[in-house]
Design a protein around this motif. Structure first.
Motif, PDB file in Angstrom:
ATOM      1  N   TYR A   8       0.822  -1.213   0.000  1.00  0.00           N
ATOM      2  CA  TYR A   8       0.000   0.000   0.000  1.00  0.00           C
ATOM      3  C   TYR A   8       0.853   1.259   0.000  1.00  0.00           C
ATOM      4  CZ  TYR A   8      -4.009  -2.990   1.072  1.00  0.00           C
ATOM      5  OH  TYR A   8      -4.992  -3.940   1.020  1.00  0.00           O
ATOM      6  N   MET A   9       0.243   2.338  -0.469  1.00  0.00           N
ATOM      7  CA  MET A   9       0.855   3.659  -0.435  1.00  0.00           C
ATOM      8  C   MET A   9      -0.239   4.655  -0.050  1.00  0.00           C
ATOM      9  SD  MET A   9       1.146   4.113  -4.590  1.00  0.00           S
ATOM     10  CE  MET A   9       2.126   5.590  -4.510  1.00  0.00           C
ATOM     11  N   PRO A  10       0.121   5.872   0.377  1.00  0.00           N
ATOM     12  CA  PRO A  10      -0.919   6.833   0.761  1.00  0.00           C
ATOM     13  C   PRO A  10      -1.830   7.175  -0.423  1.00  0.00           C
ATOM     14  CG  PRO A  10       1.233   7.544   1.544  1.00  0.00           C
ATOM     15  CD  PRO A  10       1.478   6.389   0.624  1.00  0.00           C
ATOM     16  N   SER A  11      -3.125   7.327  -0.132  1.00  0.00           N
ATOM     17  CA  SER A  11      -4.057   7.775  -1.174  1.00  0.00           C
ATOM     18  C   SER A  11      -3.813   9.249  -1.483  1.00  0.00           C
ATOM     19  CB  SER A  11      -5.502   7.588  -0.705  1.00  0.00           C
ATOM     20  OG  SER A  11      -5.819   6.227  -0.571  1.00  0.00           O
ATOM     21  N   HIS A  12      -4.318   9.670  -2.637  1.00  0.00           N
ATOM     22  CA  HIS A  12      -4.296  11.095  -2.938  1.00  0.00           C
ATOM     23  C   HIS A  12      -5.236  11.805  -1.972  1.00  0.00           C
ATOM     24  CE1 HIS A  12      -2.182  10.383  -6.684  1.00  0.00           C
ATOM     25  NE2 HIS A  12      -3.100   9.536  -7.073  1.00  0.00           N
ATOM     26  N   PRO A  13      -4.868  12.995  -1.481  1.00  0.00           N
ATOM     27  CA  PRO A  13      -5.805  13.717  -0.601  1.00  0.00           C
ATOM     28  C   PRO A  13      -7.067  14.109  -1.363  1.00  0.00           C
ATOM     29  CG  PRO A  13      -3.926  15.096  -1.190  1.00  0.00           C
ATOM     30  CD  PRO A  13      -3.607  13.720  -1.669  1.00  0.00           C
ATOM     31  N   ASP A 147      -8.784   0.583   3.099  1.00  0.00           N
ATOM     32  CA  ASP A 147      -7.725   0.758   2.109  1.00  0.00           C
ATOM     33  C   ASP A 147      -8.224   0.296   0.736  1.00  0.00           C
ATOM     34  OD1 ASP A 147      -5.916   1.653   4.044  1.00  0.00           O
ATOM     35  OD2 ASP A 147      -5.273  -0.398   4.514  1.00  0.00           O
ATOM     36  N   ASN A 238      -8.951   9.230   2.078  1.00  0.00           N
ATOM     37  CA  ASN A 238      -8.238   9.546   3.316  1.00  0.00           C
ATOM     38  C   ASN A 238      -7.417   8.366   3.823  1.00  0.00           C
ATOM     39  OD1 ASN A 238      -9.547  12.123   3.431  1.00  0.00           O
ATOM     40  ND2 ASN A 238     -11.402  11.071   4.132  1.00  0.00           N
ATOM     41  N   SER A 239      -7.399   7.274   3.058  1.00  0.00           N
ATOM     42  CA  SER A 239      -6.746   6.057   3.546  1.00  0.00           C
ATOM     43  C   SER A 239      -5.538   5.731   2.678  1.00  0.00           C
ATOM     44  CB  SER A 239      -7.754   4.906   3.550  1.00  0.00           C
ATOM     45  OG  SER A 239      -8.903   5.239   4.304  1.00  0.00           O
ATOM     46  N   ARG A 240      -5.330   4.429   2.438  1.00  0.00           N
ATOM     47  CA  ARG A 240      -4.224   3.986   1.594  1.00  0.00           C
ATOM     48  C   ARG A 240      -4.774   3.347   0.324  1.00  0.00           C
ATOM     49  NH1 ARG A 240      -0.632  -0.042   4.947  1.00  0.00           N
ATOM     50  NH2 ARG A 240      -2.676  -1.068   5.117  1.00  0.00           N
ATOM     51  N   ARG A 241      -3.941   3.311  -0.719  1.00  0.00           N
ATOM     52  CA  ARG A 241      -4.307   2.655  -1.971  1.00  0.00           C
ATOM     53  C   ARG A 241      -3.268   1.595  -2.299  1.00  0.00           C
ATOM     54  NH1 ARG A 241      -1.633   6.615  -6.272  1.00  0.00           N
ATOM     55  NH2 ARG A 241      -0.533   7.917  -4.785  1.00  0.00           N
TER      56      ARG A 241
END
Length: 580
Positions: A8-13, A147, A238-241
């Protein structure tokens, strides 16, 4: 598969921008959009009063809450509902990005109301005909928790839970369907395989059905340009992708992670209306694969001659789909069963395409698999194998860096089905080869024939499709294979469609000549007397990128590629020739 195999990586805001439509904001509640309501100037006004239940929370089996918008006809009558499942924002229909895509391909934004999800069914049409539409923000998107994942069985379980929630709402008849193109089609394979009891029918309109083979490693090559676009331009929240690019780097061979991204086709038993084309280099192989392997007894296939977006929003095609849904969601005895199980198209690339040709199967029963043998001396294709061995090839990076073989037809010849190339090849100065093959139609004077798949054929589309954007201009049937990944999966391979296991790497030794089978995209193609077919073999992509702006794949090739022909190494192109 355990979640810890995903990366996983951070989602776009989540913030307003080009992908933010008028209904994108979080605004729970119920309101009525009255007949004549127009969400923005380019869009179609509503023909009927529509109730919008906005940002309704739905809790999934693992406790994650997602939010959905439901558009339903005003009034007390219960209605069936159609789900449009994708990570694209449920309010994105009026966004600059979606309007721009319609503009690029030449679709008038006025054909929809702006309430539809990108690539999904339009509430304006369906509510006026007694259906509700459910547009979810899926796991990890916008205000929905959890996620995000990309095309796997988790999505099937999530959508199962949504369908079962919808089926018992007081406004619903208990019948639920799914519809849509691309991502919205892929999610249907996964959901139908979970067999939610309230799911009554599906309508996958072009989509991949194997993330490894169709999206990130087609032919065993790490061609991830479109996967990068998909990963970077979706999954705002607001989560991870899920980081599918890193997963592809870490797992270049078939792995549990990728197996989890193949639907269980044998568990898809619900009635299905599948739509495909020959020309979508992202979706074509996956749509036909799913059609072949799904277990549904009530399944229909229509193969059109354009691109999925203009085809999906075409009025006649929408009416055709409504007949299917009326039969299986409303129980109407409307004669749908008399619809041919297959309706296919034949392209001639000269303005004379034939569409909706009825058949009981695809390929049609009157097709014979015919071998056209390569001759390295004359550079021709013929139905008899040359007795003498010969070679033809090219040096990687030189000009020319292709080798081709041509045949001329002396009578009208129709191809309908799956071509494949069986080649004997050698890498001189290297231990591997990335091979690309293309079957082109040439006119009687040797000029390659091509055809745009979208209404816009102006200068911009000319430019972007010159060396890429292959889904927008059809140049022929293509295939590709990294030769070290040539091992066939005996369980999945058939006489007309080879399938590779992608579970091992078999490098070439100096002087070693190996035979490889390369599957090409299915064709429906007419050749008139005097016209020609050209088989092209190269060490670089002959069609370029799938979509405008994708990063182009650079093959890991060096040295000299040699194709052996004739004698004991009789390379051939197998074509599905209609004999009637």
């Amino acid at each position: 598969m355990s979640d810890d195999q995903r990366i996983y990586m951070p989602s776009h805001p989540l913030e307003p921008g080009a992908r933010y439509g008028i209904l994108s904001g979080f605004d729970p509640g119920t309101r009525t959009l009255e007949a004549g309501f127009q969400i923005a100037p380019p869009f179609k006004p509503l023909p009927v009063d529509i109730v919008l239940d906005k940002d309704v929370p739905v809790t999934l089996r693992d406790g994650v809450t997602i939010h959905v918008d439901v558009f339903r006809p005003a009034g007390a009558e219960k209605v069936p509902v159609i789900v449009a499942w994708s990570p694209y924002g449920k309010g994105q229909g009026t966004s600059a990005s979606v309007m721009g895509i319609f503009g690029m391909v030449g679709l008038d934004n006025g054909v929809v109301s702006g309430l539809a999800k990108f690539e999904g069914p339009d509430p304006a049409y369906w509510c006026a005909r007694g259906y509700a539409i459910c547009n979810p923000d899926v796991r990890g998107v916008a205000q929905s928790e959890g996620d995000s994942v990309l095309w796997d069985r988790q999505e099937g379980r999530d959508c199962y839970d949504l369908i079962e929630w919808l089926g018992v709402q007081d406004w619903c008849t208990g019948k639920v369907a799914m519809s849509g193109t691309s991502y919205l089609a892929v999610s249907q394979w996964f959901t139908a395989a979970e067999q939610p009891p309230h799911l009554a029918a599906i309508n996958p309109w072009e989509g991949v059905s194997d993330v490894y083979r169709d999206l990130v490693m087609r032919g065993g090559m790490p061609d991830t340009g479109f996967a990068e676009q998909l990963q970077n331009n979706s999954f705002w929240g607001n989560s991870r992708r899920e980081d599918i690019l890193t997963e592809a780097e870490r797992h270049p061979l078939m792995h549990d992670l990728w197996e989890n991204k193949i639907p269980q086709f044998d568990k898809i038993t619900v009635p299905a209306y599948v739509v495909a084309s020959y020309s979508n280099t992202l979706h074509t192989a996956g749509t036909f694969r799913a059609w072949r392997r799904m277990a549904s007894e009530d399944k229909w296939l229509r193969i059109h001659n354009t691109q999925e977006w203009p085809d999906y929003y075409d009025e006649a095609n929408t009416e055709d789909l409504r007949r299917f849904f009326d039969r299986f969601l409303k129980g109407e005895d409307n004669g749908w069963e008399q619809t041919p199980r297959v309706r296919y198209s034949l392209l001639d690339l000269e303005g004379g395409d034939q569409v909706n040709i009825p058949a009981d199967q695809f390929p049609p029963a009157d097709v014979t698999l015919t071998k056209y043998y390569l001759d390295g001396r004359s550079r021709t294709l013929a139905t008899t194998a040359p007795t003498a061995e010969a070679t033809a090839g090219y040096t990687v990076g030189s000009n020319p860096d292709v080798v081709s073989f041509v045949t001329r037809f002396d009578q009208e010849t129709v191809l309908a089905g799956y071509p494949k190339a069986h080649l004997w090849v050698e890498a001189r100065g290297s231990d591997d080869m990335d091979l690309f093959v293309l079957v082109q139609k040439l006119d009687a004077y040797g000029t390659p024939l091509q055809q745009f798949t979208v209404p816009n054929q102006g200068a911009l589309i000319q430019d972007v499709t010159e060396r890429g954007a292959s889904i927008l201009r059809y140049k022929g049937s293509d295939g590709r294979l990294r030769v070290s990944m040539r091992h066939l999966d005996e369980a999945l391979s058939t006489e007309d469609v080879p399938a590779h296991s992608f579970d091992r790497v078999e490098k070439l030794s100096p002087g070693e000549v190996v035979d490889v089978e390369i599957d090409l995209l299915p064709v429906g193609l007419v050749f008139y007397p005097g016209e020609q077919l050209r088989l092209v073999v190269s060490g670089r992509s002959l069609l370029g990128t799938m979509m405008p702006g994708n990063r182009e794949y650079v093959p890991a090739n060096s040295g000299e590629h040699v194709v052996h022909t004739g004698g004991e190494r009789a390379s051939y192109l197998q074509l599905p020739v209609r004999t009637a």
